[in-house]
Design a protein around this motif. Structure first.
Motif, PDB file in Angstrom:
ATOM      1  N   GLU A   1     -79.900  59.185  -1.690  1.00  0.00           N
ATOM      2  CA  GLU A   1     -81.166  58.576  -2.121  1.00  0.00           C
ATOM      3  C   GLU A   1     -81.084  58.123  -3.578  1.00  0.00           C
ATOM      4  O   GLU A   1     -81.569  57.040  -3.927  1.00  0.00           O
ATOM      5  N   LEU A   2     -80.482  58.939  -4.438  1.00  0.00           N
ATOM      6  CA  LEU A   2     -80.301  58.548  -5.843  1.00  0.00           C
ATOM      7  C   LEU A   2     -79.459  57.283  -5.944  1.00  0.00           C
ATOM      8  O   LEU A   2     -79.758  56.388  -6.743  1.00  0.00           O
ATOM      9  N   SER A   3     -78.408  57.225  -5.156  1.00  0.00           N
ATOM     10  CA  SER A   3     -77.518  56.065  -5.169  1.00  0.00           C
ATOM     11  C   SER A   3     -78.266  54.796  -4.763  1.00  0.00           C
ATOM     12  O   SER A   3     -78.039  53.727  -5.330  1.00  0.00           O
ATOM     13  N   ILE A   4     -79.147  54.921  -3.792  1.00  0.00           N
ATOM     14  CA  ILE A   4     -79.924  53.780  -3.323  1.00  0.00           C
ATOM     15  C   ILE A   4     -80.976  53.376  -4.351  1.00  0.00           C
ATOM     16  O   ILE A   4     -81.246  52.190  -4.551  1.00  0.00           O
ATOM     17  N   HIS A   5     -81.546  54.358  -5.020  1.00  0.00           N
ATOM     18  CA  HIS A   5     -82.618  54.122  -5.992  1.00  0.00           C
ATOM     19  C   HIS A   5     -82.134  53.342  -7.221  1.00  0.00           C
ATOM     20  O   HIS A   5     -82.881  52.558  -7.792  1.00  0.00           O
ATOM     21  N   HIS A   6     -80.899  53.562  -7.625  1.00  0.00           N
ATOM     22  CA  HIS A   6     -80.356  52.892  -8.813  1.00  0.00           C
ATOM     23  C   HIS A   6     -79.643  51.593  -8.433  1.00  0.00           C
ATOM     24  O   HIS A   6     -79.113  51.462  -7.333  1.00  0.00           O
ATOM     25  N   ASP A   7     -79.637  50.667  -9.366  1.00  0.00           N
ATOM     26  CA  ASP A   7     -79.001  49.367  -9.125  1.00  0.00           C
ATOM     27  C   ASP A   7     -77.493  49.468  -9.017  1.00  0.00           C
ATOM     28  O   ASP A   7     -76.866  48.728  -8.254  1.00  0.00           O
ATOM     29  N   LYS A   8     -76.897  50.367  -9.791  1.00  0.00           N
ATOM     30  CA  LYS A   8     -75.454  50.542  -9.802  1.00  0.00           C
ATOM     31  C   LYS A   8     -75.113  52.031  -9.810  1.00  0.00           C
ATOM     32  O   LYS A   8     -75.913  52.847 -10.265  1.00  0.00           O
ATOM     33  N   VAL A   9     -73.920  52.356  -9.336  1.00  0.00           N
ATOM     34  CA  VAL A   9     -73.386  53.716  -9.426  1.00  0.00           C
ATOM     35  C   VAL A   9     -72.059  53.610 -10.148  1.00  0.00           C
ATOM     36  O   VAL A   9     -71.188  52.830  -9.762  1.00  0.00           O
ATOM     37  N   ASN A  10     -71.916  54.380 -11.215  1.00  0.00           N
ATOM     38  CA  ASN A  10     -70.688  54.388 -11.996  1.00  0.00           C
ATOM     39  C   ASN A  10     -70.047  55.782 -11.908  1.00  0.00           C
ATOM     40  O   ASN A  10     -70.589  56.734 -12.445  1.00  0.00           O
ATOM     41  N   SER A  11     -68.939  55.869 -11.216  1.00  0.00           N
ATOM     42  CA  SER A  11     -68.206  57.131 -11.107  1.00  0.00           C
ATOM     43  C   SER A  11     -67.201  57.183 -12.255  1.00  0.00           C
ATOM     44  O   SER A  11     -66.356  56.289 -12.382  1.00  0.00           O
ATOM     45  N   TRP A  12     -67.283  58.212 -13.052  1.00  0.00           N
ATOM     46  CA  TRP A  12     -66.391  58.397 -14.201  1.00  0.00           C
ATOM     47  C   TRP A  12     -65.130  59.094 -13.716  1.00  0.00           C
ATOM     48  O   TRP A  12     -65.013  60.299 -13.782  1.00  0.00           O
ATOM     49  N   LEU A  13     -64.182  58.325 -13.216  1.00  0.00           N
ATOM     50  CA  LEU A  13     -62.928  58.853 -12.657  1.00  0.00           C
ATOM     51  C   LEU A  13     -61.933  59.205 -13.722  1.00  0.00           C
ATOM     52  O   LEU A  13     -61.853  58.714 -14.757  1.00  0.00           O
TER      53      LEU A  13
END
Length: 97
Positions: free
Chosen positions: A85-97
């Motif tokens: 749900e958080l992922s859908i709510h935000h425009d982008k998802v940035n994974s700090w790999l």
């Protein structure tokens, strides 16, 4: 435009958390998963940095429990469906790999 920042590495091994905190915007949120949950150990520098920021902070409950870390009042423990749900709510998802 908002971004969900996802950290999964220990804050004691490198400076990903510090880099993330320098870039995170007011509309953004931060999700701690895996060993990043160690940032919520009271009395540590990562804990102090997160506590003083007043940002939208989430931690995967499963990861906090696996590491015996109590989630402070200013952070929210969530499960995997809430992560989606958080992922859908935000425009982008940035994974700090």
């Amino acid at each position: 435009m908002s971004t969900l920042h996802v950290l999964s590495h220990s804050p004691f091994g490198d400076d990903r958390l510090g880099s993330c905190l320098r870039l995170i915007g007011a509309a953004d949120a931060l999700l701690l998963s895996g060993d990043a949950a160690y940032a919520l150990q009271p009395g540590t520098e990562p804990f102090k940095s997160l506590e003083s920021r007043g940002l939208k902070l989430f931690v995967l409950n499963e990861d906090a429990e696996a590491r015996a870390i109590a989630v402070p009042d200013w952070a929210e423990a969530i499960d995997y469906p809430a992560f989606v749900e958080l992922s859908i709510h935000h425009d982008k998802v940035n994974s700090w790999l």
